[in-house]
Design a protein around this motif. Structure first.
Motif, mmCIF file in Angstrom:
data_model
loop_
_atom_site.group_PDB
_atom_site.id
_atom_site.type_symbol
_atom_site.label_atom_id
_atom_site.label_comp_id
_atom_site.label_asym_id
_atom_site.label_seq_id
_atom_site.Cartn_x
_atom_site.Cartn_y
_atom_site.Cartn_z
ATOM 1 N N SER A 30 0.798 -1.230 0.000
ATOM 2 C CA SER A 30 0.000 0.000 0.000
ATOM 3 C C SER A 30 0.830 1.279 0.000
ATOM 4 O O SER A 30 0.267 2.375 -0.047
ATOM 5 C CB SER A 30 -0.934 0.010 1.217
ATOM 6 N N ALA A 31 2.139 1.170 0.090
ATOM 7 C CA ALA A 31 2.988 2.368 0.064
ATOM 8 C C ALA A 31 3.138 2.885 -1.362
ATOM 9 O O ALA A 31 3.136 2.103 -2.320
ATOM 10 C CB ALA A 31 4.359 2.048 0.654
ATOM 11 N N HIS A 32 3.277 4.179 -1.513
ATOM 12 C CA HIS A 32 3.450 4.787 -2.836
ATOM 13 C C HIS A 32 4.804 4.362 -3.405
ATOM 14 O O HIS A 32 5.857 4.574 -2.805
ATOM 15 C CB HIS A 32 3.390 6.309 -2.727
ATOM 16 N N THR A 33 4.774 3.753 -4.583
ATOM 17 C CA THR A 33 5.991 3.161 -5.131
ATOM 18 C C THR A 33 7.014 4.188 -5.590
ATOM 19 O O THR A 33 8.184 3.843 -5.799
ATOM 20 C CB THR A 33 5.650 2.236 -6.313
ATOM 21 N N ASN A 34 6.625 5.467 -5.761
ATOM 22 C CA ASN A 34 7.588 6.501 -6.167
ATOM 23 C C ASN A 34 8.243 7.184 -4.975
ATOM 24 O O ASN A 34 9.003 8.138 -5.158
ATOM 25 C CB ASN A 34 6.907 7.546 -7.050
ATOM 26 N N MET A 35 7.949 6.715 -3.806
ATOM 27 C CA MET A 35 8.582 7.266 -2.611
ATOM 28 C C MET A 35 10.069 6.951 -2.638
ATOM 29 O O MET A 35 10.486 5.838 -2.986
ATOM 30 C CB MET A 35 7.932 6.653 -1.367
ATOM 31 N N ALA A 36 10.904 7.920 -2.291
ATOM 32 C CA ALA A 36 12.356 7.721 -2.323
ATOM 33 C C ALA A 36 12.776 6.672 -1.304
ATOM 34 O O ALA A 36 12.345 6.710 -0.145
ATOM 35 C CB ALA A 36 13.068 9.034 -2.047
ATOM 36 N N TRP A 37 13.603 5.730 -1.733
ATOM 37 C CA TRP A 37 14.061 4.660 -0.837
ATOM 38 C C TRP A 37 14.885 5.229 0.311
ATOM 39 O O TRP A 37 14.797 4.740 1.448
ATOM 40 C CB TRP A 37 14.833 3.634 -1.640
ATOM 41 N N LYS A 38 15.634 6.286 0.060
ATOM 42 C CA LYS A 38 16.448 6.871 1.129
ATOM 43 C C LYS A 38 15.576 7.475 2.225
ATOM 44 O O LYS A 38 16.033 7.644 3.363
ATOM 45 C CB LYS A 38 17.395 7.928 0.556
ATOM 46 N N THR A 39 14.321 7.781 1.894
ATOM 47 C CA THR A 39 13.396 8.287 2.908
ATOM 48 C C THR A 39 12.918 7.169 3.820
ATOM 49 O O THR A 39 12.714 7.369 5.017
ATOM 50 C CB THR A 39 12.177 8.949 2.232
ATOM 51 N N VAL A 40 12.752 5.996 3.241
ATOM 52 C CA VAL A 40 12.192 4.870 3.993
ATOM 53 C C VAL A 40 13.243 4.156 4.841
ATOM 54 O O VAL A 40 12.958 3.707 5.956
ATOM 55 C CB VAL A 40 11.533 3.863 3.020
ATOM 56 N N LYS A 41 14.468 4.046 4.338
ATOM 57 C CA LYS A 41 15.491 3.229 4.990
ATOM 58 C C LYS A 41 15.710 3.541 6.469
ATOM 59 O O LYS A 41 15.814 2.606 7.280
ATOM 60 C CB LYS A 41 16.817 3.340 4.226
ATOM 61 N N PRO A 42 15.789 4.809 6.872
ATOM 62 C CA PRO A 42 16.009 5.052 8.307
ATOM 63 C C PRO A 42 14.890 4.502 9.175
ATOM 64 O O PRO A 42 15.136 3.993 10.266
ATOM 65 C CB PRO A 42 16.069 6.583 8.400
ATOM 66 N N TYR A 43 13.648 4.579 8.686
ATOM 67 C CA TYR A 43 12.522 4.060 9.461
ATOM 68 C C TYR A 43 12.564 2.537 9.542
ATOM 69 O O TYR A 43 12.162 1.954 10.555
ATOM 70 C CB TYR A 43 11.202 4.521 8.844
ATOM 71 N N VAL A 44 13.030 1.902 8.476
ATOM 72 C CA VAL A 44 13.191 0.445 8.498
ATOM 73 C C VAL A 44 14.172 0.055 9.595
ATOM 74 O O VAL A 44 13.893 -0.798 10.445
ATOM 75 C CB VAL A 44 13.684 -0.078 7.131
ATOM 76 N N ARG A 45 15.336 0.684 9.588
ATOM 77 C CA ARG A 45 16.369 0.362 10.579
ATOM 78 C C ARG A 45 15.874 0.634 12.002
ATOM 79 O O ARG A 45 16.023 -0.198 12.902
ATOM 80 C CB ARG A 45 17.627 1.189 10.286
ATOM 81 N N GLN A 46 15.254 1.796 12.201
ATOM 82 C CA GLN A 46 14.809 2.179 13.537
ATOM 83 C C GLN A 46 13.713 1.262 14.059
ATOM 84 O O GLN A 46 13.723 0.869 15.236
ATOM 85 C CB GLN A 46 14.316 3.627 13.515
#
Length: 351
Positions: A30-46
Motif C-alpha cells: 500500500s505504500a506509494h511506489t515513487n517514494m524515495a528509498w532513502k526516505t524509507v530506509k532510516p525508518y526500516v532500521r529504527q
C-alpha cells in the motif's frame, strides 16, 4: 546493520532509487511506489531495532539479513522465517514512519508538507490506518516467534541462533518457562510477546501469593525439580494447581500496567497505543468494561484456585512432607465442626 530489504532492480536514466526498485512493496503493497528509498530506509532500521530485535535477538536477524543481502541460498525453513521477518518489519516501519512524513524541520522552523495532487488524510483515517498497521505487525511478529519456537522444538539446528540468544533466554519465572505453559491457563493466543511481558508479573505473583503457602523449602524443591525436568509424581499432580493460581494472580497484577486488547475469548498485548490515548489499555468504554470484567474474573478465579490449592495440600499433607514440615501446615483439631489451630490463635474455619 544489514537490512532485510534492498534495491532489486536498477533505476533507469536519472531516476533515483524508489520504493518500486526494492522488495519492500512485496511485504507492504500500500505504500506509494515513487517514494524515495532513502526516505524509507532510516525508518526500516529504527523500527527493526525498536520492535523486532528485542524479541528475536540480533544473532538470527544478522545472519538472515546477511544471507539476504548476499543472495545466499536459503533452506525452506530459513525462507519462511525471513519472509515473516520482512512482513512484520514492513508493517512496523509504516507504523513508525507515519507521524513523521508530513512534518519537516527546516531553517525557518517546523513545516508541514502540502501535496499538490493529492489530499492529506483526515485525522480519523490516519489514526485508523496507523493502528491497523501496528496490529498487523504485532500479529505477524507473533507468527514469526511461534515459528521460531516450533523450529527449536523440531531440533532444526540453524535455529539454535535463536535458542541460544539472550532474546530467547529472557528471565523466566520459577514455574512458567515457556509460552505454551502459560497459554494453558491464560488465553494469550500462544503469543510469546505476551509471555515475555507477563513474566515479571508472574514472578511477582509467585513471590507474593504462592511463596507464603509453600514456604521456602517446598517452594525451592518444586522449582528445582521443574528446572531439572525431574518432577516427582506428587509434584507433577500439584503443579497445575500452582500454575492456574499464579497465572490468575499475575493477570490481576498486570492489567493496570499493560495495553491489552480483548480478542475473542482471549486477549493480546499491544506494542503501543496511540499518543492521544491512554497508555494503560484502550479508552473505548466498551473495551474498558471488558478489561475490567477480565480483571474481576481473574481476581475471582485467583481466590478460588488459592483455596483449592490449600485444601488439596491439607487433604494430602502426608504426600507432601516438605510442605507439611514447612510451617504453614497446622494440624487440624475438630470440635463441633470447627477446625482451629492448637494454640487457638488466628482464624478459624467452619466446615
Amino acid at each position: 546493520m544489514d537490512l532485510i530489504f534492498k534495491v532489486t532492480t536498477t533505476p533507469s536514466g536519472s531516476d533515483n532509487e524508489r520504493l518500486k526498485h526494492t522488495n519492500f512493496e512485496d511485504h507492504y503493497p500500500s505504500a506509494h511506489t515513487n517514494m524515495a528509498w532513502k526516505t524509507v530506509k532510516p525508518y526500516v532500521r529504527q523500527s527493526i531495532k525498536k520492535y523486532v530485535l528485542p524479541y528475536i535477538g540480533s544473532e538470527i536477524y544478522d545472519d538472515l539479513a546477511s544471507k539476504f543481502q548476499n543472495g545466499d541460498s536459503l533452506t525452506d525453513e530459513q525462507t519462511e522465517a525471513l519472509e515473516l521477518l520482512q512482513d512484520c518489519a514492513a508493517y512496523y516501519c509504516v507504523y513508525h514512519a507515519m507521524p513523521h512524513q508530513n512534518i519537516v524541520l527546516a531553517d525557518t522552523g517546523v513545516q508541514q508538507n502540502t501535496p499538490e495532487h493529492s489530499s492529506p488524510t483526515n485525522q480519523w483515517s490516519f489514526k485508523l490506518a496507523r493502528w491497523t498497521a501496528l496490529l498487523e505487525a504485532d500479529n505477524i511478529l507473533d507468527q514469526l516467534l511461534a515459528y521460531l519456537e516450533q523450529q527449536i522444538e523440531d531440533s532444526v539446528a540453524y535455529f539454535d541462533l535463536f535458542k541460544n540468544s539472550s532474546a530467547y533466554n529472557v528471565k523466566v519465572s520459577n514455574f512458567f518457562r515457556h509460552t505454551s505453559e502459560l497459554d494453558e491457563y491464560l488465553n494469550i493466543n500462544n503469543s510469546r510477546r505476551a509471555f515475555v511481558a507477563l513474566t515479571k508479573y508472574i514472578t511477582k505473583a509467585e513471590e507474593q501469593y504462592l511463596y507464603p503457602i509453600l514456604r521456602e523449602d517446598y517452594f525451592n524443591e518444586i522449582r528445582d525439580e521443574l528446572k531439572g525436568n525431574n518432577l516427582s509424581a506428587e509434584n507433577t499432580t500439584l503443579l497445575p494447581k500452582i500454575r492456574k493460581m499464579v497465572a490468575e494472580f499475575a493477570l490481576v497484577e498486570a492489567i493496570p500496567h499493560l495495553s491489552l486488547l480483548i480478542e475473542g475469548d482471549g486477549f493480546k498485548i499491544v506494542s503501543s497505543t496511540d499518543q492521544y490515548d491512554s497508555k494503560q489499555n484502550l479508552t473505548n468504554k466498551n473495551h474498558m468494561d471488558a478489561i475490567q470484567a477480565l480483571k474481576y474474573k481473574a481476581e475471582e478465579n485467583a481466590r478460588i484456585y488459592r483455596a483449592d490449592l490449600i485444601r488439596f495440600l491439607y487433604d494430602n499433607a502426608d504426600d507432601y512432607a516438605t510442605w507439611k514440615a514447612g510451617g504453614y501446615y497446622v494440624e487440624p483439631t475438630e470440635t463441633g465442626g470447627v477446625t482451629q489451630s492448637d494454640s487457638s490463635i488466628g482464624a478459624v474455619g467452619i466446615f
